[in-house]
Design an enzyme around this catalytic site. Structure first.
Site, PDB file in Angstrom:
ATOM      1  N   ARG A   6     -11.333  14.282  23.215  1.00 59.93           N
ATOM      2  CA  ARG A   6     -11.836  14.648  21.884  1.00 59.93           C
ATOM      3  C   ARG A   6     -10.964  14.158  20.734  1.00 59.93           C
ATOM      4  NH1 ARG A   6     -12.916  20.828  21.890  1.00 59.93           N
ATOM      5  NH2 ARG A   6     -11.933  20.875  23.945  1.00 59.93           N
ATOM      6  N   LYS A  11      20.080   0.548  -3.935  1.00 63.32           N
ATOM      7  CA  LYS A  11      20.237   0.377  -2.485  1.00 63.32           C
ATOM      8  C   LYS A  11      21.701   0.092  -2.193  1.00 63.32           C
ATOM      9  CE  LYS A  11      20.713  -3.093  -0.292  1.00 63.32           C
ATOM     10  NZ  LYS A  11      20.792  -4.477   0.210  1.00 63.32           N
ATOM     11  N   SER A  58      20.684  -4.754 -22.058  1.00 64.75           N
ATOM     12  CA  SER A  58      19.374  -4.847 -21.397  1.00 64.75           C
ATOM     13  C   SER A  58      19.089  -6.256 -20.894  1.00 64.75           C
ATOM     14  CB  SER A  58      18.274  -4.462 -22.395  1.00 64.75           C
ATOM     15  OG  SER A  58      18.464  -3.125 -22.769  1.00 64.75           O
TER      16      SER A  58
END
Ligand code: UD1
Ligand code: MG
Length: 453
Positions: A15, A347, A401
């Site tokens: 099932r 990371k 930036s």
């Protein structure tokens, strides 16, 4: 006199409509058989034997527990299955039998069964239910159990019995071997029923002691994906309740998933739709916003993780602010009060005390000192196509930036990098460095116009 476990897991699980064996389907991130093996391990057994058949290779490859595997090539019934797992069982052992598709039985329930089992008495997990259909019924005479009759073999009177066999039992090894040798398949399903051992035991003068689980779901098996989802919710509700009892505000216990371990201090708050995977821990006063996925990470005291963050293999000190929409990948280590803002990916990077990476940046393979400010759109270009290189930003550095820091590169303490620079060589401490093309103004310059056709 040892405790031996037999887990039946040879059935197909038709099932589930799956090419994967049923017992490998995951509940809270772990195969359901894995839950059973974790729990039976807590009763200190001398051995665990798992009877497998359908998809046995896959089961053996996936399950990492150290168990004995027994093959049942044809599924001739639960009694036949147990027979395949008898190797190594001594007469004075106590054998606990359970199913690989009944994942949430508590350790205390197994222990309760073992406690009532001895040479002259079998332990049987039973339940009183509103709807007994599908289950084996427990037959009693003057209160004493005299046997278990399967649904398909039951007469009308027996069908009305609402005390059912949960499928978990404990029995002395010698008795088990003896009775299994005596059972046959002369019944409605043409199967060797394990449950026939009870009437044989009673005939031989033994008694059957029933034990009830604390919660009905402990005895629930999984035959369909719907039942899998139901038990997943039961499990998650229990975990959420544990967290709340430990002093965590869970905004909605129905919208929290823990797939592993989550240890926590007090006064933490977890908003809706958070998923914790693997080994995670929270200090005190931690706030986790909605839709966060936290994998194998530690989040220190007073940290705030805003909405929609993914943290994996990361260690956060205290009072850090992360997100919304931040991704901390393995090896990210944030010192106290560090800030990682929206659309920032880190990371294998240490971010020092009070340092900020507030917008749209990638910081990888980096060592960032204290009080560093990394401007929007800064990229550590850590990969030259063949190897990964390191970026070091010493204390007090300010990065303008849209800067690319081409690793390996070191920026000395308190140095400033002008916006829009590509930095390929070390910058000395307290120095302003920038790379920038000269500006050109073309006055009266006309924009192109659309050509009429
Ligand atoms: C069994 C019990 C029933 C009980 C119910 C509880 C028997 C005869 N009946 O019925 O009294 O109320 O469980 O859920 O024991 N399996 C094998 N090999 C086999 C047959 C089964 O490994 O040849 C395994 C299945 O994979 C499953 C478990 O044994 O994990 C139970 O088998 P299932 O067919 O579900 O038994 P039920 O008919 O539900
Ligand atoms: Mg069943």
């Amino acid at each position: 006199m040892a405790i031996r476990i037999i887990v039946l897991a040879a059935g197909k699980g038709t099932r589930m409509k799956s090419s994967m064996p049923k017992v490998l389907h995951r509940l809270a991130g772990k195969p359901m058989l894995g839950h059973v093996l974790d729990t039976v391990s807590t009763v200190d057994p001398a051995s665990i034997t798992v009877v497998i058949g359908h998809g046995s290779d896959q089961v053996q490859q996936t399950i990492e527990h150290s168990v004995n595997w027994a093959m049942q090539t044809e599924q001739l019934g639960t009694g036949h299955a147990v027979q395949q797992g008898l190797e190594g069982i001594e007469d004075d052992d106590t054998v606990l039998i359970t199913y690989g598709d009944v994942p949430l039985t508590r350790s205390a329930t197994f222990k309760g069964l073992l406690d009532v089992t001895n040479k002259n008495q079998l332990g049987l997990l039973s339940l009183i239910v509103d709807d007994p259909s599908g289950y084996g019924r427990i037959k009693r005479v003057d209160g004493a159990v005299v046997g278990v009759v399967e649904q398909k073999d039951a007469n009308e009177e027996e069908l009305a019995i609402n005390e059912i066999n949960a499928g978990v039992l404990a029995v002395n090894g010698g008795s088990l071997k003896k009775y299994l040798g005596e059972i046959d398949n002369q019944n409605a399903q043409g199967e060797y029923y394990l449950t026939d051992i009870f009437s044989l035991a009673v005939k031989a003068g033994q008694t059957i002691q029933t034990v009830h689980p604390q919660d009905e779901w402990e005895a629930e098996g999984i035959n369909s994906r719907e039942q899998l989802a139901e038990l997943e919710r039961v499990y998650q509700h229990t975990r959420a309740a544990e967290l709340m009892a430990a002093g965590v505000t869970v905004r909605d216990p129905a919208r929290l998933d823990i797939r592993g371990s989550l240890s926590t201090g007090t006064d933490n708050e977890i908003d809706v739709n958070c998923v914790f995977i693997g080994d995670c821990s929270l200090g005190n006063n931690v706030s986790i916003g909605p839709n966060c996925v936290i994998i194998d990470s530690h989040i220190g005291d007073g940290c705030e993780i805003k909405a929609n963050c993914v943290l994996e293999g990361s260690q956060l000190g205290s009072s850090c602010i992360v997100g919304p929409f931040a991704r901390l990948r393995p090896g990210s280590e944030l010192a106290n009060e560090a800030k990682i803002g929206n659309f920032v990916e880190t990371k294998n990077a240490t971010i020092g005390l009070g340092s900020k990476v507030n917008h749209l940046s990638y910081v990888g393979d980096s060592e960032v000192g204290a009080k560093v400010n990394i401007g929007a759109g800064t990229i550590t270009a850590n990969y030259d196509g063949a190897n990964k290189h390191k970026t070091v930003l010493e204390d007090g550095v300010s990065i303008g930036s849209n800067t690319v820091l081409v690793a390996p590169v070191t920026i000395g303490a308190d140095a400033t990098i002008g916006a829009s620079s590509t930095i390929t060589k070390a910058v000395n401490a307290k120095t302003l460095a920038f790379t920038r093309g000269d500006r050109r103004d073309i006055e009266g310059w006309k924009r192109p116009e659309k050509i009429k056709k």
